[in-house]
Every structure is written in C-alpha cells, then in structure tokens.
Design an enzyme around this catalytic site. Structure first.
Site, short mmCIF file in Angstrom:
data_model
loop_
_atom_site.label_atom_id
_atom_site.label_comp_id
_atom_site.label_asym_id
_atom_site.label_seq_id
_atom_site.Cartn_x
_atom_site.Cartn_y
_atom_site.Cartn_z
N PRO A 115 0.82 -1.21 0.00
CA PRO A 115 0.00 0.00 0.00
C PRO A 115 0.85 1.26 0.00
O PRO A 115 1.88 1.33 0.69
CB PRO A 115 -0.80 -0.12 1.30
N CYS A 116 0.41 2.25 -0.79
CA CYS A 116 1.29 3.39 -1.05
C CYS A 116 0.93 4.65 -0.27
O CYS A 116 1.55 5.69 -0.43
CB CYS A 116 1.27 3.73 -2.54
N GLN A 117 -0.08 4.57 0.63
CA GLN A 117 -0.53 5.80 1.28
C GLN A 117 0.58 6.50 2.05
O GLN A 117 0.65 7.72 2.10
CB GLN A 117 -1.70 5.50 2.24
N PHE A 119 3.65 6.51 1.28
CA PHE A 119 4.68 6.99 0.35
C PHE A 119 4.20 8.15 -0.52
O PHE A 119 4.99 8.99 -0.92
CB PHE A 119 5.14 5.85 -0.58
N SER A 120 2.89 8.17 -0.85
CA SER A 120 2.41 9.19 -1.77
C SER A 120 2.51 10.57 -1.14
O SER A 120 2.34 10.72 0.08
CB SER A 120 0.97 8.90 -2.19
#
Length: 410
Positions: A115-117, A119-120
């Site tokens: 999951p990229c939350q 990192f974004s």
C-alpha cells in the site's frame, strides 16, 4: 509459469499477467471488497473456460445470488484468494495456504506493491504519522520474506513516485539494499501508463528484480503513440445524470476500434456498473462552470477563479485544482483512490450530463475490461479502481518478462 500476487488490490497486475498466460497461484489481499472482486474475477475465468459465462451474467444482472453463483465453482478456485493482512502474526498461515495452492510447483514470478498511502505525497500530507512511524511503510519487508521463501526468478514491485523521496530517499535505499541481499539484481524506472496505450497519464515506479544467476535485464519499453481519446473510450456509453445508473445493461452503440484494441469490450459483454454518484446543487453548478471554461478556453479553472458565491472553502491559496475536467479530446489525468471520496477531480466532459465519472468510465480509463465487476458498492469500487495498476500496462510488462523467461527455460 506460476505467479504470486501480493497486496493484490482489485487485480490489475494479475489481470495483465493472466493475459500473457501466467498461472496466478494465489492473490493475497487484506481488503474484504478487493478480495471479493478478485474472487469474482477467478469465477469469471473459470466459467469462461467451461463455456458457462451465462451463469456469470445471471449474477451480474442480480438474477442469482452470490451463494448460488458459488455453487458452480470448485473450492480450489475460490481458495486462490487469500483475504488476510500480511503481518508477523499471519505470515506463516499465508505461506501455508500458498504452499497448499502451489502443490510443490515452483513460483517463477512474484508481483505486487505494498500500500502506497505512506509513500504518496498526498498521503503524507494527510497522514498524522511520520513516514518512518507509519507501519505501512515497512510492509515491503513481507514482500522480501516471500522472495526469500519462494526464490522466484523475477519479481515486479510497483509503487508511487513518492516512494523515491520518502524520508529523503532512505526508505527506498533500504528496500533496494534488502532486495540485493536477498540475491537479486534490481533496476527501476518511472513508467507512464499512457506509453502502454492506456488513455491516462499515470506515472508509477516499476522495480524489476531478477536472480543474480540468470541472464536477464530490465525490459526495453518503447512508448506507443497515443491513438485514442476519452471520447473514443466513452463512445458507446449511455447518457446518465448525477445519481443515476443504467439498469438495462445495454450500450448505445456497437464496439468501436478503440474498445477492441484496448480489450475493453467484446461482443458478449453487457454494460455493468455505469453508475454515477449524486452531487450537491452547488457542486453541480461548479462542474458546469468548469466544463464551460474548458470548452470555451481549453483551460482548467482554479478554485479561486470561481464566482464568489460558489467558493465555500476558506483556503483559496493552495489546492486550487480541486475541481478538474476529464477532457473529451485528450487522455485523462491520473485516477487515484480519492475518487472514492468525491468526484470533483473527475468531472465528466459532457456539460449536459453534468456529473463526475461513473464507475465504468473510471474502470475504462484504467483499462479494465467491461466484464470486470468490482464488488462492495460504489465507494468500494472507486477505491479499488483508483488503487489499481492498469491491466493493459501490466500485460505489456508481463509480455516482456514472459519473452525473457521463455528463453531462460528453453
């Protein structure tokens, strides 16, 4: 060749790899609705193989329940989807389930992206935790543990651009270090979905790793000329207003060349999930204003340029592009999971329809075929679509990996 899909989401990556005849042994996904979507897609492929897609259509049209649908499907098909969060507590159980599914067969490829939350850039702005304090930041470690256990020849690790800058680049540096220590050569590039034929500008970090003892190199992807536009993509979809949905499953016209070439629609499809969310009157007025300006001046309206009576947010200094039109005669900007919260960033270009995108329109922009059904209702569907890897992009990555591995195994 056998594949494990980790942090699988709604299955965009595995859809692309399946098109290139990879065998998806297992999908691992913690979200209940995304996992149900994956299971529904497995059901679709099983019934397609058995020439029984009429049963699938009966389910899509609500003529049979999910319980009735599942009666036609062997357990081993349903069991390919492992709906569990990957953690220290669950990892051993997940491995046991994968081992049962693979039945001593080797795993050739691992795909997926944590999951990229955390990192974004947008996710970091909303997140109360620092990147290094967010447990999601370290989910990559379970990806690496799977690499250590199954030793695939190749893996594909996908994530947002923000992973490169998280904690001043230290997180990504550590990820690469651990992958190298695991016995893989690695290389990454920032790839854009539009260069793979997807009608959307969508940049993602695609890191590919391969066992250091095989002859392999990062594939060369030649950017494709963009032939199609949103107008081509939406050409056969019926007119709907905000809050409406199509319930007769019918398109307004036949299949055009765009839909055929991008594998969006075929002669057996019915129109599902062409459903638009309702909007407040003030938002509908803003949408009309934005589309008007786009049609007249071909520019995107900034929030502080709206008539004063439409400005309700105190902040008129930042986030000025919070309302955005998806243009007819171009490609779309990036579809992200925030589309599940509201549609302001995805205004339909037809001023007469005056709404944000429907589920099916968003799915098409992501290159999902019309037979792909997203479970869980409208909000869950939008979230799954926004988080996904476009299947068309995944297919072309899979094609290159298949070519290389075919030579290795020859």
């Amino acid at each position: 060749m056998n594949v494990i899909d980790l942090f699988a989401g709604a299955g965009g990556l595995s859809e692309g790899f399946r098109r290139e005849e990879f065998n998806i042994v297992a999908h691992v996904e913690m979200d209940k609705w995304a996992a149900t979507t994956l299971q529904t897609r497995e059901i679709f492929y099983y019934l397609l193989e058995k020439d029984k897609l009429d049963i699938y259509k009966e389910y899509l049209m609500n003529n049979i329940s999910r319980e009735d649908l599942i009666k036609y499907i062997p357990n081993e098909i349903l069991d390919r989807v492992i709906c569990q969060e990957i953690s220290e507590e669950t990892l051993q159980n997940i491995i046991e389930q994968i081992d049962k599914l693979r039945n001593n067969k080797p795993i050739h490829v691992v795909i997926g992206g944590p999951p990229c939350q955390s990192f974004s850039v947008a996710g970091r702005a909303r997140n109360k935790l620092k990147v290094e304090d967010d447990p999601r930041t370290y989910l990559y470690k379970y990806y690496i543990k799977i690499l250590e256990i199954y030793k695939p020849k190749v893996f594909v690790f996908e994530n947002v651009r923000g992973i490169l800058s998280a904690k001043n680049g230290q997180i990504f540096k550590q990820i690469k270090k651990e992958m190298l220590m695991c016995g893989y050569n690695i290389e990454y590039k920032i790839l854009n979905a539009k260069d793979f034929g997807v009608i959307q500008s969508r940049e993602r970090v695609i890191l590919i790793g391969w066992k250091s003892d095989i002859e392999f190199s990062y594939p060369i992807f030649t950017a494709e000329e963009q032939k199609w536009t949103i107008k081509d993509l939406f050409d056969d979809l019926p007119f709907i207003n905000a809050g409406e949905k199509i319930e007769d499953y019918k398109y307004t016209s036949g299949i055009n060349e765009c839909l055929t070439e991008l594998k969006i629609r075929n002669k057996d499809d019915i129109l599902i999930q062409h459903e638009a969310r309702p909007h407040r009157d003030i938002d509908l007025e803003i949408y009309k204003t934005c589309v008007d300006i786009w049609n007249e001046e071909k520019r995107k309206l900034k929030y502080n340029e709206l008539p004063e009576y439409l400005i309700k947010h105190k902040n008129t200094k930042s986030f000025l592009d919070r309302f955005k039109v998806v243009p007819y005669n171009d490609i779309s900007h990036t579809i992200v999971a925030h589309i599940s919260k509201d549609g302001h960033y995805y205004i339909h270009p037809d001023i007469l329809q005056n709404r944000s995108l429907s589920i099916r329109e968003a799915a098409r922009i992501q290159s999902f075929p019309d037979s792909y059904y997203f479970e869980g209702g409208r909000t869950a569907a939008f979230r799954q679509i926004g988080n996904a890897v476009p299947p068309l992009m995944a297919e072309k990555i899979a094609e290159k990996i298949k070519e290389a591995l075919t030579i290795i195994f020859r």
